[in-house]
Write an enzyme that holds these catalytic residues in place. Structure first.
Site, PDB file in Angstrom:
ATOM      1  N   ASP A  90      20.468 -12.504   2.227  1.00  0.00           N
ATOM      2  CA  ASP A  90      19.811 -11.844   3.352  1.00  0.00           C
ATOM      3  C   ASP A  90      20.391 -10.433   3.470  1.00  0.00           C
ATOM      4  O   ASP A  90      21.279 -10.027   2.716  1.00  0.00           O
ATOM      5  CB  ASP A  90      20.009 -12.644   4.640  1.00  0.00           C
ATOM      6  CG  ASP A  90      18.850 -12.459   5.622  1.00  0.00           C
ATOM      7  OD1 ASP A  90      18.219 -11.381   5.602  1.00  0.00           O
ATOM      8  OD2 ASP A  90      18.576 -13.380   6.395  1.00  0.00           O
ATOM      9  N   TYR A  91      19.904  -9.695   4.434  1.00  0.00           N
ATOM     10  CA  TYR A  91      20.200  -8.278   4.595  1.00  0.00           C
ATOM     11  C   TYR A  91      21.706  -8.043   4.782  1.00  0.00           C
ATOM     12  O   TYR A  91      22.277  -8.415   5.807  1.00  0.00           O
ATOM     13  CB  TYR A  91      19.417  -7.765   5.801  1.00  0.00           C
ATOM     14  CG  TYR A  91      19.354  -6.274   5.991  1.00  0.00           C
ATOM     15  CD1 TYR A  91      18.259  -5.552   5.556  1.00  0.00           C
ATOM     16  CD2 TYR A  91      20.368  -5.593   6.654  1.00  0.00           C
ATOM     17  CE1 TYR A  91      18.173  -4.187   5.763  1.00  0.00           C
ATOM     18  CE2 TYR A  91      20.304  -4.234   6.854  1.00  0.00           C
ATOM     19  CZ  TYR A  91      19.203  -3.533   6.405  1.00  0.00           C
ATOM     20  OH  TYR A  91      19.114  -2.176   6.614  1.00  0.00           O
TER      21      TYR A  91
END
Length: 749
Positions: free
Chosen positions: A292-293
């Protein structure tokens, strides 16, 4: 669990309606030859995905500040092979420029373009939680298919959807992206959305790859807080949080995203057991795993890695193939390989998965297959997709109350209607949270929809009364005046779209105080009042809102909000949605879900008794339970037939009930089948959803509903975490919700 080719088993029983697809396809032969020619720097570039330099304000607002790439620099990175993909870019022209640079790189490896297409691209459909209220996976497949057609027209190759996390604590903001609290509902919607996004062949130019997220147990964060730690048993992981991912794999999903949270002390992004032992090993997933980010970088703040280099090492060794936004793989992998801390074989394995995905998407055959000029304008916001958005919105609405048959209203009547509340009018808070490409200005608001449906639009007056979280000077007085001059009040209140989604956890899941003051003031007039709740989660309703004779849960319905709600209010469409989450009496009951475990001191029906499993101020249950929802008919359940009450061997037990409609309007009823094993080696939930059917019942008519129960459907995981079907007595309900219904029992022998 996955049990053999062709059978998807969820919590020890087959998931109804979906077959196991291929775990992966053979890697094209040219990919290994290509990897042999790559430098370690080029390999690190293939394992890096970055935010697009041209993304627009919506995309920028959905994530914390990142590296803020500039256009010239990102084009140079594409040509140098320093980036494999960008996400949430704006428009096919920009994607075409990047691809033109990428194919001019030394090895000519194309990029892929990703985006958060959660519930529509330009045509916006109901938020996933709202759409789950339809209890119709086929509807979800159709809306995902439409979103893929639009997104692919803008050059999008992969969407970071569906989110398949089970959400049982409604304080958590990202429950709005889920299918709710139930495992069976979650598994069916997960597969349907993957199938919709990817279509018959993910290489087609109107298909996009799907990414099941967030692996794993993201919805189980302590206290419902975003990004929080998760301390959970392996049994609960396997029975509750794994099955929707397994269902997505069974549908052929091409990628999986690791979750932000830790699981039992180890962050998912560096959790070798999750990513390698379970996902790769036991489930044989051969697709791409992406972080994820900046989640790999966040291993440092979490106290699991000492610095960025250590974080990159732990993430890739755990099994995360691609690093999102942090740039850590690009920065540190060359030295990690040189020092021997990470083997070249592990890097090659990850690169092979990235390149194999690009091959599956058809990008080596034609890097511009989704980038043709004019495609975007021709494929987005078409009449067909807007009609689908209207249908999906209609079918997502849940009628909680309709005392005295206040609804539906008469479109050609003489009554004056006061439409009051912060969501009464205006092109705001229509498309919902987690939306990169939608635009409220292209959506239909409630006042517009109601006026379009009314023979005399002048009968409708509008007053906001309050903002979402702050009062308006003089707003309540103006709203009371409008209500006093009307015959009927429609009160449109609830949550704004910035109150749900990522980083929007709430400690009190209630209607904001300024809106409650508005509701109390208007209700004091004694006029018939219909409350429309806009929400991205279950809410604890109270006061004048709860006392209203009619209440509709309307979620965030998307582009056709106003038209769809008018259709329901005026009876053009009949309400058919059911709650995919339990609405509590009070916020403090969270986490709350219908399929909780029994205790040794269960609270009996009726007045509270001392020393029972209950709160001092609330019953042990939901205000509005999972599965609840009314129609415009008057529905009764009768005639439960247990079909002999005995299930032996591989025979099926067929049970049935008769659904009657004594009302004067046709009805859609969602008939639900629940079971409970009275005795088991692992205690079983008080109820578990086994199946459901939707039936249409004419006014004054009835319909028989039949369910067939198979032995495998009654299984669960035993103490050794292996599927087991244990004989004994089972309670059964054919019911309109998880807390009501006709009850019988049968023996499994």
């Amino acid at each position: 669990m996955l049990a053999g080719a062709g059978t998807l088993v969820v919590a020890g029983r087959p998931a109804v309606g979906f077959a196991l697809g291929p775990a992966g396809k053979a890697t094209p032969a040219f990919i290994d030859a290509l990897i042999d020619r790559m430098t370690i720097e080029e390999k690190a570039g293939q394992l890096s995905i970055m935010a697009s330099a041209i993304g627009g304000t919506a995309a920028t607002a959905l994530n914390p500040a990142g590296s803020n790439p500039n256009v010239r620099g990102q084009l140079a990175d594409a040509r140098a092979g320093r980036v494999s993909s960008v996400f949430n870019g704006r428009g096919s022209d920009w994607h075409r420029q990047l691809q033109q640079e990428a194919v001019k790189s030394r090895l000519g490896i194309p990029m892929f373009f990703a985006a958060d297409v959660i519930h529509g691209f330009r045509t916006i459909f109901p938020v996933p939680l709202g759409e789950a209220a339809s209890f119709d996976p086929e509807l979800a497949r159709r809306t995902a298919r439409a979103a893929a057609v639009e997104a692919s027209a803008a050059g999008i190759d992969l969407t970071f959807a569906p989110m398949v996390d089970i959400a049982r604590d409604q304080r958590w903001g990202r429950g709005v992206e889920s299918a709710g609290e139930d495992v069976l509902v979650g598994t069916r919607f997960a597969a349907a959305r993957v199938e919709g996004f990817q279509g018959d062949d993910v290489a087609r130019d109107d298909a996009v790859g799907a990414c099941a997220k967030h692996f794993a147990a993201y919805g189980a964060g302590e206290g419902g807080m975003e990004y929080n730690s998760v301390d959970i048993s392996e049994h609960t992981l396997r029975e509750t949080y794994f099955p929707p991912f397994q269902s997505a794999l069974g549908a052929g999903v091409v990628s999986v995203m690791a979750s932000f949270n830790e699981v039992n002390g180890v962050p998912a992004t560096a959790n070798h057991w999750l990513m390698s032992d379970v996902l790769r090993g036991k489930w044989d997933f051969r697709g791409l795993v992406v972080s994820d980010y900046t989640a790999d970088e966040e291993l440092v703040a979490a106290g699991y890695a000492k610095d960025g280099r250590d974080a990159a090492k732990k993430a890739i060794l755990a099994g995360v193939d691609m690093s999102m936004e942090s740039g850590l793989y690009l920065k540190h992998l060359p030295d990690l390989v040189k020092s021997g801390d990470v083997s070249m074989a592990r890097v090659d394995e990850a690169v092979r998965r990235v390149l194999a995905l690009k091959a599956r998407l058809g990008l080596f055959d034609d890097p511009f297959r989704r980038l043709g000029p004019g495609r975007e304008q021709a494929r987005v916001l078409t009449p067909v997709t807007r009609d689908l958005a209207r249908e999906a919105a209609q079918r997502s609405v849940v009628l909680l109350k309709n005392d005295g048959g206040l609804l539906p209203l008469k479109a050609d009547g003489a009554e004056k209607i006061a439409l009051i509340g912060p969501f009464a009018s205006g092109q705001h808070d229509l498309i919902g949270p987690w939306n990169v490409y939608g635009d409220d200005r292209q959506a239909i608001d409630l006042a517009t929809g109601m006026r379009a449906a009314m023979r005399d639009p002048e009968r409708l007056s509008v007053a906001p009364g309050s903002d979402i979280e702050t009062p308006i000077p003089g707003g309540i007085a103006a709203a009371v005046a409008a209500a006093r001059a009307a015959d009927i009040v429609v009160l449109a209140i609830g949550e704004g779209q910035q109150m749900s989604g990522e980083s929007q956890s709430r400690t009190a899941i209630v209607v904001p105080e300024p809106q409650m003051r508005l509701a109390e003031a208007v209700a004091a007039l004694g006029k018939p009042m219909i409350v429309l709740i806009k929400n991205g989660r279950a809410l604890a309703l109270e006061g004048a809102v709860l006392a209203a004779p009619a209440i509709l849960v309307t979620w965030f319905l998307g582009s056709e909000t106003g038209h769809a709600l008018a259709d329901i209010l005026f009876g053009v469409a009949r309400p058919s949605g059911r709650l995919p989450v339990s609405f509590p009496y009070e916020s403090g009951q969270e986490p709350l879900h219908y399929d909780h475990k029994p205790t040794g001191r269960p609270a009996p029906p009726g007045p509270q008794q001392a020393y029972k499993a209950q709160y001092r101020t609330a019953p042990d249950g939901a205000r509005f339970p999972f599965g609840h929802g009314l129609t415009y008919g008057k529905i009764d359940y009768a005639g439960l037939d247990m079909g002999g009450g005995r299930l032996a061997g591989n025979e099926g037990l067929t049970v049935s009930a008769r659904i009657r409609n004594s009302g004067d309007r046709a009805a859609d009823e969602l008939v639900q089948l629940y079971v409970h094993a009275r005795v088991a080696t692992i205690t079983q939930p008080v109820r578990r959803l086994l199946d459901w059917q939707r039936v249409a019942v004419a006014p004054g008519g009835s319909s028989e509903v039949r369910f067939t129960i198979r032995r495998a459907m009654l299984g669960h995981l035993g103490p050794d975490l292996k599927p087991v079907v244990e004989p004994g007595t089972f309670d059964l309900w054919i019911a309109p919700s998880a807390e009501t219904g006709l009850k019988g029992s049968f023996e499994l022998v």
